[in-house]
Design a protein around this motif. Structure first.
Motif, mmCIF file in Angstrom:
data_model
loop_
_atom_site.group_PDB
_atom_site.id
_atom_site.type_symbol
_atom_site.label_atom_id
_atom_site.label_comp_id
_atom_site.label_asym_id
_atom_site.label_seq_id
_atom_site.Cartn_x
_atom_site.Cartn_y
_atom_site.Cartn_z
ATOM 1 N N LEU A 46 54.228 -90.724 15.441
ATOM 2 C CA LEU A 46 52.961 -89.976 15.512
ATOM 3 C C LEU A 46 52.894 -88.903 14.424
ATOM 4 O O LEU A 46 51.887 -88.771 13.721
ATOM 5 C CB LEU A 46 52.849 -89.329 16.895
ATOM 6 C CG LEU A 46 51.677 -88.400 17.158
ATOM 7 C CD1 LEU A 46 50.376 -89.170 17.168
ATOM 8 C CD2 LEU A 46 51.872 -87.685 18.493
ATOM 9 N N LEU B 293 50.301 -80.342 18.050
ATOM 10 C CA LEU B 293 50.226 -81.196 16.858
ATOM 11 C C LEU B 293 48.796 -81.479 16.453
ATOM 12 O O LEU B 293 48.478 -81.662 15.289
ATOM 13 C CB LEU B 293 50.935 -82.525 17.118
ATOM 14 C CG LEU B 293 52.431 -82.542 16.967
ATOM 15 C CD1 LEU B 293 52.946 -83.963 17.037
ATOM 16 C CD2 LEU B 293 52.837 -81.903 15.650
ATOM 17 N N LYS B 294 47.940 -81.500 17.451
ATOM 18 C CA LYS B 294 46.532 -81.818 17.222
ATOM 19 C C LYS B 294 45.878 -80.808 16.282
ATOM 20 O O LYS B 294 45.107 -81.185 15.414
ATOM 21 C CB LYS B 294 45.841 -81.838 18.601
ATOM 22 C CG LYS B 294 44.375 -82.086 18.594
ATOM 23 C CD LYS B 294 43.895 -82.377 20.019
ATOM 24 C CE LYS B 294 44.016 -81.174 20.971
ATOM 25 N NZ LYS B 294 43.136 -80.064 20.675
ATOM 26 N N ASP B 295 46.207 -79.512 16.455
ATOM 27 C CA ASP B 295 45.501 -78.476 15.703
ATOM 28 C C ASP B 295 46.300 -77.819 14.594
ATOM 29 O O ASP B 295 45.738 -77.229 13.687
ATOM 30 C CB ASP B 295 45.076 -77.350 16.661
ATOM 31 C CG ASP B 295 44.211 -77.876 17.778
ATOM 32 O OD1 ASP B 295 43.257 -78.604 17.471
ATOM 33 O OD2 ASP B 295 44.495 -77.559 18.950
ATOM 34 N N SER C 244 53.960 -77.545 25.162
ATOM 35 C CA SER C 244 52.686 -77.953 24.576
ATOM 36 C C SER C 244 52.849 -78.659 23.247
ATOM 37 O O SER C 244 51.925 -78.757 22.482
ATOM 38 C CB SER C 244 51.818 -76.722 24.391
ATOM 39 O OG SER C 244 52.539 -75.772 23.650
ATOM 40 N N LEU D 188 52.889 -81.625 22.091
ATOM 41 C CA LEU D 188 51.971 -82.651 21.624
ATOM 42 C C LEU D 188 50.576 -82.118 21.368
ATOM 43 O O LEU D 188 49.950 -82.442 20.371
ATOM 44 C CB LEU D 188 51.937 -83.825 22.601
ATOM 45 C CG LEU D 188 53.187 -84.691 22.531
ATOM 46 C CD1 LEU D 188 53.140 -85.794 23.573
ATOM 47 C CD2 LEU D 188 53.366 -85.284 21.146
ATOM 48 N N SER D 189 50.101 -81.236 22.241
ATOM 49 C CA SER D 189 48.761 -80.720 22.023
ATOM 50 C C SER D 189 48.726 -79.806 20.798
ATOM 51 O O SER D 189 47.711 -79.707 20.116
ATOM 52 C CB SER D 189 48.230 -80.010 23.263
ATOM 53 O OG SER D 189 49.034 -78.891 23.535
ATOM 54 N N LEU E 140 50.397 -88.455 11.118
ATOM 55 C CA LEU E 140 49.627 -87.234 10.861
ATOM 56 C C LEU E 140 50.078 -86.546 9.569
ATOM 57 O O LEU E 140 49.689 -85.418 9.297
ATOM 58 C CB LEU E 140 49.778 -86.252 12.041
ATOM 59 C CG LEU E 140 49.193 -86.686 13.378
ATOM 60 C CD1 LEU E 140 49.624 -85.731 14.485
ATOM 61 C CD2 LEU E 140 47.685 -86.760 13.314
#
Ligand code: C2E
Ligand code: MG
Ligand code: MG
Ligand code: MG
Length: 275
Positions: free
Chosen positions: A225, A192-194, A187, A189-190, A229
């Motif tokens: 990416l 990194l979102k949160d 997971s 990449l997902s 961020l």
């Protein structure tokens, strides 16, 4: 004959399992006394800034140096300590040693290097673990910005919500947070979102073999990416000039690996720290 074959295979695995079990039992039996006898020693591995050719900090890595002189690597006892819970104690011990080292740098008038400590996922869900870290850091007068906590990526898999909350609390207290072994879980990449992480550490596995062109494209873009961020990226396990050239090519400016120094007692890095 087939039956005998199965039987011998079975007894082979059985003997292996027994040996492993006996070994684990011995280590578990010895661990508490080992802590009292200071058999756990902390080694340090430099982290470097490639363009500036400079050491920017260290990672603390524990070893078990038995009285008999035998040196046991963490992979042989960390999983066991995670099972029997002793890991929490060991992590705090390492953390305290690190605080003591940083204090000694400050006492001698030097600017301390930040040092990273590995924190087991077993530890993370303990309600008071952050208070304990803060208390130890406070005891040595070490500001949390000098202390980096490395949490392995797969710790985030089981209970992302809970870990996310822990991550926020770590950040609130001003510790640097990094995600270790990045890219090996599912997971990444997902997450990194949160996740409020400061640094991701690209797993050394990427650099243990020849990278395919597709892998290179993926890694280059993950780094890009992360930078977008505002997350720093450090590559682990860098051993060769070829790896280093690749990192330079894709804009990864931070590295750690045997090429720059193997984990060793801090005294071995005095030259490095001089300039
Ligand atoms: P990690 O945190 O991912 O640490 C990186 C590992 O890669 C270290 O292994 C380091 O010695 C090794 N390494 C560094 N550069 C190179 C290189 O160029 N090539 C290769 N092949 N290896 C390299 P080590 O010291 O055996 O530690 C293994 C793992 O044990 C660590 O992985 C970490 O997950 C765990 N560990 C170590 N100390 C502690 C600790 O105090 N607490 C906890 N909870 N875990 C620890
Ligand atoms: Mg680590
Ligand atoms: Mg790790
Ligand atoms: Mg790692």
């Amino acid at each position: 004959a087939l039956k005998d074959y199965h039987k011998s295979i079975y007894s082979f695995y059985n003997r292996e399992a027994e040996r492993k079990f006996a070994k684990e039992r011995e280590l578990a039996f010895r661990m508490k006394r080992a802590a009292e006898n200071e058999e756990f020693v902390v080694y340090y591995q430099p982290k470097v800034d490639l363009p500036r050719k400079r050491c920017i900090g260290f990672e603390a890595l524990v070893r078990w140096k038995m009285m008999e002189g035998q040196m046991i690597p963490p992979d042989e006892f960390i999983p066991l300590f995670e099972k029997n819970g002793f890991i929490a104690e060991l992590d705090l011990y390492v953390f305290e040693r690190v605080c003591r080292l940083i204090k000694s740098w400050k006492d001698s008038g030097r600017t301390p290097y930040p040092i990273a400590v590995n924190i087991s996922r077993i530890h993370l869900t303990k309600p008071d673990f952050l208070e304990e870290l803060e208390q130890i850091a406070g005891k040595y007068g070490v500001e949390s910005r000098y202390l980096e906590l490395e949490i392995t990526e797969n710790a985030f898999l089981n209970n992302p919500g809970e870990i996310l909350e822990v991550a926020r609390r770590i950040k609130e207290r001003g510790f640097v947070l990094s995600m270790d072994d990045f890219g090996t879980g599912y997971s990444s990449l997902s997450l990194l979102k949160d996740l409020p992480v400061d640094i991701i550490k690209l797993d050394k596995e990427f650099f243990q073999k020849r990278l395919s062109d597709r892998e290179k494209i993926i890694i280059a873009n993950v780094i890009h990416l992360a930078h977008e961020l505002d997350i720093q990226v450090i590559s682990e396990g860098i051993e060769t000039a070829e790896h280093e050239a690749f990192l330079t090519e894709i804009g990864c400016n931070l590295a750690q690996g045997y090429r720059y120094g193997r984990p060793a007692p801090i005294g071995e890095f005095t030259d490095l720290m001089a300039d």
